[in-house]
Scaffold this active site. Structure first.
Site, PDB file in Angstrom:
ATOM      1  N   LYS A  55      53.514  22.407  33.404  1.00 43.97           N
ATOM      2  CA  LYS A  55      54.262  22.972  34.526  1.00 43.97           C
ATOM      3  C   LYS A  55      54.691  21.839  35.442  1.00 43.97           C
ATOM      4  O   LYS A  55      53.858  21.081  35.951  1.00 43.97           O
ATOM      5  CB  LYS A  55      53.380  23.964  35.285  1.00 43.97           C
ATOM      6  CG  LYS A  55      54.055  24.556  36.510  1.00 43.97           C
ATOM      7  CD  LYS A  55      53.232  25.668  37.105  1.00 43.97           C
ATOM      8  CE  LYS A  55      53.895  26.210  38.352  1.00 43.97           C
ATOM      9  NZ  LYS A  55      53.104  27.292  38.951  1.00 43.97           N
ATOM     10  N   ARG A  83      59.350  31.358  45.552  1.00 44.16           N
ATOM     11  CA  ARG A  83      58.536  31.138  46.758  1.00 44.16           C
ATOM     12  C   ARG A  83      59.078  31.952  47.925  1.00 44.16           C
ATOM     13  O   ARG A  83      58.320  32.369  48.800  1.00 44.16           O
ATOM     14  CB  ARG A  83      58.462  29.642  47.087  1.00 44.16           C
ATOM     15  CG  ARG A  83      57.669  28.895  46.021  1.00 44.16           C
ATOM     16  CD  ARG A  83      57.574  27.406  46.278  1.00 44.16           C
ATOM     17  NE  ARG A  83      57.018  26.715  45.126  1.00 44.16           N
ATOM     18  CZ  ARG A  83      57.019  25.395  44.985  1.00 44.16           C
ATOM     19  NH1 ARG A  83      57.522  24.615  45.931  1.00 44.16           N
ATOM     20  NH2 ARG A  83      56.499  24.841  43.898  1.00 44.16           N
ATOM     21  N   LYS A 141      53.677  20.175  45.883  1.00 45.53           N
ATOM     22  CA  LYS A 141      52.758  20.416  44.761  1.00 45.53           C
ATOM     23  C   LYS A 141      52.710  19.251  43.771  1.00 45.53           C
ATOM     24  O   LYS A 141      52.228  19.399  42.659  1.00 45.53           O
ATOM     25  CB  LYS A 141      53.140  21.733  44.071  1.00 45.53           C
ATOM     26  CG  LYS A 141      53.067  22.957  45.002  1.00 45.53           C
ATOM     27  CD  LYS A 141      53.108  24.291  44.250  1.00 45.53           C
ATOM     28  CE  LYS A 141      52.972  25.474  45.204  1.00 45.53           C
ATOM     29  NZ  LYS A 141      52.933  26.786  44.498  1.00 45.53           N
ATOM     30  N   GLU A 183      48.238  17.369  28.355  1.00 40.10           N
ATOM     31  CA  GLU A 183      47.939  18.694  28.922  1.00 40.10           C
ATOM     32  C   GLU A 183      47.667  19.730  27.831  1.00 40.10           C
ATOM     33  O   GLU A 183      46.728  20.507  27.934  1.00 40.10           O
ATOM     34  CB  GLU A 183      49.107  19.167  29.804  1.00 40.10           C
ATOM     35  CG  GLU A 183      49.223  18.424  31.132  1.00 40.10           C
ATOM     36  CD  GLU A 183      48.134  18.817  32.132  1.00 40.10           C
ATOM     37  OE1 GLU A 183      47.341  19.730  31.855  1.00 40.10           O
ATOM     38  OE2 GLU A 183      48.088  18.189  33.210  1.00 40.10           O
ATOM     39  N   LYS A 194      57.248  25.069  31.593  1.00 40.60           N
ATOM     40  CA  LYS A 194      57.950  25.654  32.727  1.00 40.60           C
ATOM     41  C   LYS A 194      58.487  24.555  33.624  1.00 40.60           C
ATOM     42  O   LYS A 194      57.724  23.627  33.912  1.00 40.60           O
ATOM     43  CB  LYS A 194      56.943  26.527  33.483  1.00 40.60           C
ATOM     44  CG  LYS A 194      57.440  27.132  34.750  1.00 40.60           C
ATOM     45  CD  LYS A 194      56.315  27.820  35.455  1.00 40.60           C
ATOM     46  CE  LYS A 194      56.855  28.352  36.754  1.00 40.60           C
ATOM     47  NZ  LYS A 194      55.831  28.746  37.660  1.00 40.60           N
ATOM     48  N   SER A 211      62.798  31.290  38.323  1.00 34.48           N
ATOM     49  CA  SER A 211      63.621  31.985  39.311  1.00 34.48           C
ATOM     50  C   SER A 211      64.921  31.244  39.624  1.00 34.48           C
ATOM     51  O   SER A 211      65.986  31.852  39.697  1.00 34.48           O
ATOM     52  CB  SER A 211      62.803  32.206  40.588  1.00 34.48           C
ATOM     53  OG  SER A 211      62.333  30.985  41.126  1.00 34.48           O
ATOM     54  N   TYR A 249      63.504  36.563  34.406  1.00 40.13           N
ATOM     55  CA  TYR A 249      63.909  37.623  35.337  1.00 40.13           C
ATOM     56  C   TYR A 249      65.069  38.422  34.758  1.00 40.13           C
ATOM     57  O   TYR A 249      65.390  39.499  35.244  1.00 40.13           O
ATOM     58  CB  TYR A 249      64.265  37.015  36.702  1.00 40.13           C
ATOM     59  CG  TYR A 249      63.062  36.312  37.274  1.00 40.13           C
ATOM     60  CD1 TYR A 249      62.085  37.016  37.954  1.00 40.13           C
ATOM     61  CD2 TYR A 249      62.856  34.945  37.039  1.00 40.13           C
ATOM     62  CE1 TYR A 249      60.938  36.391  38.403  1.00 40.13           C
ATOM     63  CE2 TYR A 249      61.709  34.313  37.479  1.00 40.13           C
ATOM     64  CZ  TYR A 249      60.751  35.041  38.154  1.00 40.13           C
ATOM     65  OH  TYR A 249      59.604  34.435  38.569  1.00 40.13           O
TER      66      TYR A 249
HETATM   67  C1  PBG Z   1      52.563  29.985  41.308  1.00 38.59           C
HETATM   68  C2  PBG Z   1      53.707  30.203  40.428  1.00 38.59           C
HETATM   69  C3  PBG Z   1      54.996  29.718  40.636  1.00 38.59           C
HETATM   70  C4  PBG Z   1      55.772  30.258  39.662  1.00 38.59           C
HETATM   71  C5  PBG Z   1      54.946  31.028  38.840  1.00 38.59           C
HETATM   72  N1  PBG Z   1      53.650  30.977  39.322  1.00 38.59           N
HETATM   73  C6  PBG Z   1      55.572  28.900  41.728  1.00 38.59           C
HETATM   74  C7  PBG Z   1      55.005  27.618  42.089  1.00 38.59           C
HETATM   75  O1  PBG Z   1      54.271  26.987  41.337  1.00 38.59           O
HETATM   76  O2  PBG Z   1      55.282  27.204  43.211  1.00 38.59           O
HETATM   77  C8  PBG Z   1      57.246  30.022  39.569  1.00 38.59           C
HETATM   78  C9  PBG Z   1      58.043  31.051  38.944  1.00 38.59           C
HETATM   79  C10 PBG Z   1      59.489  30.988  39.197  1.00 38.59           C
HETATM   80  O3  PBG Z   1      60.057  30.165  39.928  1.00 38.59           O
HETATM   81  O4  PBG Z   1      60.112  31.866  38.622  1.00 38.59           O
HETATM   82  N2  PBG Z   1      51.482  29.312  40.901  1.00 38.59           N
END
Ligand code: PBG
Length: 333
Positions: A199, A209, A221, A237, A252, A278, A317
């Site tokens: 990720k 968010r 993050k 990982e 992701k 998203s 989505y």
């Molecule tokens: C949170 C999480 C996130 C997403 C899925 N789980 C956001 C982040 O890490 O800030 C993102 C999903 C998306 O943007 O569709 N741990």
């Protein structure tokens, strides 16, 4: 008539008609490859999410209705995200452990109404944390090892509510092992772990968010999510997550990281997922709104591309819209 050139090969012969293209097509996309992420909130109302047109923070009832629609179209699974009132958030994300908390009730309702639907829930502190981080903030830092028991307890609380799959999205080291052993100790040996193994610290999570009001209150993050410059590190990982007991591995975001999806596919025998996040969905919607892109076509093409890169399944989505298109006979290629 002009003499035909003597070309050694004419690849266009494989594209000459629908029938021929169907015969030689290498990759498929069906509703069964898709997972629909959904947001749930307390109460009877639903609140639209501006940056994710077509999505809203749904009531539990609305969630069940939306999940049913997807399930009836052949989408086998949903991924749940609770949108909590800020008053319920605290540094340790305590709300996540309540047996009658929002997410737990949403899981129960889905499993009661749609027993055949696979329910996936995120494991990370951010929807519950007043700091907006995925791990526990101690001073200025995210404390990896103190976060692990919180994640493990969260997974067990979700399992007690009936979740099928827990999906740790926090990127703490050792969390798959901590979650697996806590689940097993509590008797949930059949609850699977979909690890967000690879990720990235991505700008494409913006609309998500906004949906949860979960942006970090301080910092970012980057101390736990991966550097977008790195691909080889993905192998570190996934090797760890595999050894710690992950059942499925996720990469992701999706489209900006197709090379990583391919790399992971080549280095594991486990199922691989990609998350069409998203921001990727929002980009398509925004361009389509301006009349610059054909949303339906570009959505299906994006999803197919992730399949081609090696994803067994995709969180998107657009899963419901894609399933509707596929049902109507619209093909991605
Ligand atoms: C949170 C999480 C996130 C997403 C899925 N789980 C956001 C982040 O890490 O800030 C993102 C999903 C998306 O943007 O569709 N741990």
């Amino acid at each position: 008539m002009t003499e035909p050139l003597r070309l050694t090969a004419r690849p266009r012969r494989s594209r000459v008609s629908r029938g021929v293209r169907a015969l030689v097509r290498e990759t498929d996309l069906t509703a069964s490859h898709l997972v629909l992420p959904l947001f749930v909130q307390e109460g009877e109302e639903q609140t639209p999410i501006a940056a994710l047109p077509g999505h809203a923070r749904l009531s539990i009832q609305g969630l069940v209705a939306r999940a049913r629609e997807a399930f009836d179209l052949g989408v086998p699974a949903v991924a749940l995200f609770p949108a909590l009132a800020n008053e319920l958030k605290d540094p340790r994300g305590s709300e996540s452990l309540r047996p009658d908390g929002l997410l737990q009730r949403a899981i129960q309702a889905l499993k009661r109404e749609l027993p055949g639907l696979t329910v996936i829930a995120d494991v990370a502190l951010d929807p519950y944390s007043s700091d907006g981080h995925d791990g526990l903030v101690v001073g200025e830092r995210i404390d990896n090892d103190q976060t692990l028991p919180l994640l493990a307890q969260m997974a067990v609380a979700q399992a007690r509510a009936g979740v099928d799959v827990v999906a740790p999205s926090d990127m703490m080291d050792g969390r798959v092992r901590a979650i697996r052993s806590a689940l097993d100790a509590a008797g949930f040996t059949e609850v699977a772990i979909l690890s967000y193994a690879v990720k990235y610290a991505s700008g494409f999570y913006g609309p998500f968010r906004e949906a949860l009001d979960s942006a970090p209150r301080a910092g970012d993050k980057r101390t736990y999510q991966m550097d977008p410059a790195n691909a080889r590190e993905a192998l570190v990982e996934i090797a760890l997550d595999e050894a710690e007991g992950a059942d499925w591995l996720m990469v992701k975001p999706g489209l900006p990281y197709l090379d990583v999806v391919r790399l992971v596919r080549q280095h594991t025998a486990l199922p691989v997922a990609a998350y069409h996040v998203s921001g990727e969905y929002a980009m398509l919607k925004a361009a389509a709104e301006k009349g610059w892109l054909d949303f339906d076509r570009c959505l299906l093409e994006s999803l197919l591309s992730m399949r081609r890169a090696g994803a067994d399944f995709i969180l998107s989505y657009g899963a419901l819209e894609a399933a509707r298109l596929l049902q109507a006979g619209v093909t991605p290629s």
